[in-house]
Design an enzyme around this catalytic site. Structure first.
Site, PDB file in Angstrom:
ATOM      1  N   LYS A 179      -2.025  -1.665 -16.487  1.00 25.71           N
ATOM      2  CA  LYS A 179      -3.466  -1.947 -16.579  1.00 25.71           C
ATOM      3  C   LYS A 179      -3.937  -2.007 -18.033  1.00 25.71           C
ATOM      4  O   LYS A 179      -4.872  -2.752 -18.351  1.00 25.71           O
ATOM      5  CB  LYS A 179      -4.263  -0.907 -15.794  1.00 25.71           C
ATOM      6  CG  LYS A 179      -4.048  -0.965 -14.279  1.00 25.71           C
ATOM      7  CD  LYS A 179      -4.478  -2.297 -13.672  1.00 25.71           C
ATOM      8  CE  LYS A 179      -4.576  -2.204 -12.146  1.00 25.71           C
ATOM      9  NZ  LYS A 179      -4.928  -3.491 -11.511  1.00 25.71           N
ATOM     10  N   SER A 216      -9.044  -4.176 -13.263  1.00 22.79           N
ATOM     11  CA  SER A 216      -8.224  -3.203 -13.969  1.00 22.79           C
ATOM     12  C   SER A 216      -8.413  -1.837 -13.306  1.00 22.79           C
ATOM     13  O   SER A 216      -8.625  -1.755 -12.085  1.00 22.79           O
ATOM     14  CB  SER A 216      -8.628  -3.213 -15.444  1.00 22.79           C
ATOM     15  OG  SER A 216      -7.842  -2.316 -16.186  1.00 22.79           O
TER      16      SER A 216
END
Ligand code: COA
Length: 269
Positions: A165, A147
């Protein structure tokens, strides 16, 4: 590559599949898992880059193979995962690392530009997890979703990445709930500014941006690919067998700051 806290051989005979593995942080992870004894399958959409990365890993003594596929194309990706499973056995560690980014104000990007990043980062992560599920070692497999601080820090010029994300982290947590019973753990790693990566070249490539960002970071330095690899090796190891659904920053403290501080430092926003 230094494996300071992990002895070599910790991942001997383990099978690792890494999307976006041709460069940057993900290639660093491939080298780290391979150095620790794993068989490493890397995926990328550019065949030439993929071949170069596999050659690099071989040169480092890593048992590695490359599988060309765009994570947005489910069938090709599923075929790659099937081939790895048929050749090497169930997948022990799945790393969803493929990502796209470019700095742009929201009004400077088309709907397709926004969709491209969401499709690579979020849909690509879903596709990889979904297609891999039947091939994961159960119980025991570990999924690492790569991420970014943008998942929790709103940043100007990054609306597409922030949205994508944030979705990746929520996917990590949702699947950790669903797949825990099958003995599959999922965690997100959020690398901050890591040296020698495409993302940082795009976001803070200019020396003055780099300098400003270094000054505002609590740890006052950029990270290395090794810094991220150490976290990945820990999360994938038996030492983390009770850890799932977590979001782990490796960012020198960036996540302690507001997104506006970072935006101003690297993008002048
Ligand atoms: N500003 C605004 N729009 C942009 C842009 C920019 N800097 N760069 C690309 N786009 C737009 C394109 O114009 C296109 O939109 P359109 O069809 O309306 O014209 C759309 O994004 C898709 O571009 P395209 O190049 O066709 O997509 P792609 O799938 O080949 O590439 C990207 C994906 C856009 C994310 C590209 O930046 C990429 O390949 N990145 C991979 C490497 C990377 O980002 N690494 C860092 C990871 S942190």
């Amino acid at each position: 590559m230094t494996l300071s806290v992990f002895r070599q051989g910790l991942f001997t005979n383990k099978v690792v599949f890494i999307t976006g593995g041709s460069s940057g942080i993900n290639l660093g992870l491939a080298e780290a898992f391979g150095t620790a004894g794993a068989k490493v399958a890397i995926n990328g959409r550019n065949t030439a880059k993929l071949n170069d990365a596999v050659a690099y890993l071989h040169q480092k003594g890593v048992f590695a193979a490359g599988y060309a596929a765009d994570v947005r194309e489910y069938e090709r990706l599923a075929q790659a995962l099937q081939t790895v499973r048929d050749s090497w056995g169930p997948i022990d560690v799945l790393v969803c690392g493929a990502a796209g980014n470019f700095p742009s104000p929201a009004v400077g990007m088309s709907a397709n530009a926004f969709k491209s990043v969401v499709d690579i980062d979020l849909l690509g992560t879903f596709n990889t997890c979904r297609a891999a599920f039947e091939h994961l070692r159960k119980p025991g497999a570990c999924v690492l979703n790569i991420s970014a601080p943008q998942a929790s820090q709103p940043m100007a010029m990054q609306a597409h990445v922030c949205a994508a994300k944030a979705g990746v982290d929520m996917l990590t947590r949702s699947l950790a709930l669903e797949w825990g019973g099958a003995g599959v753990r999922l965690n997100s790693i959020c690398p901050g500014p890591i040296d020698e990566t495409e993302g940082m070249k795009r976001l803070a490539g200019a020396p003055e941006a780099r300098e400003k960002l270094t000054q505002v970071l609590p740890l006052q330095r950029f990270g290395t690919k090794d810094d991220v690899a150490q976290m990945a090796l820990f999360l994938a190891s038996p030492a983390a067998s009770y850890v799932t659904g977590g979001i782990f920053p490796v960012d020198g403290g960036q996540s302690l700051l507001g997104g506006a501080v970072i935006t101003q430092a690297i993008l002048g926003g």
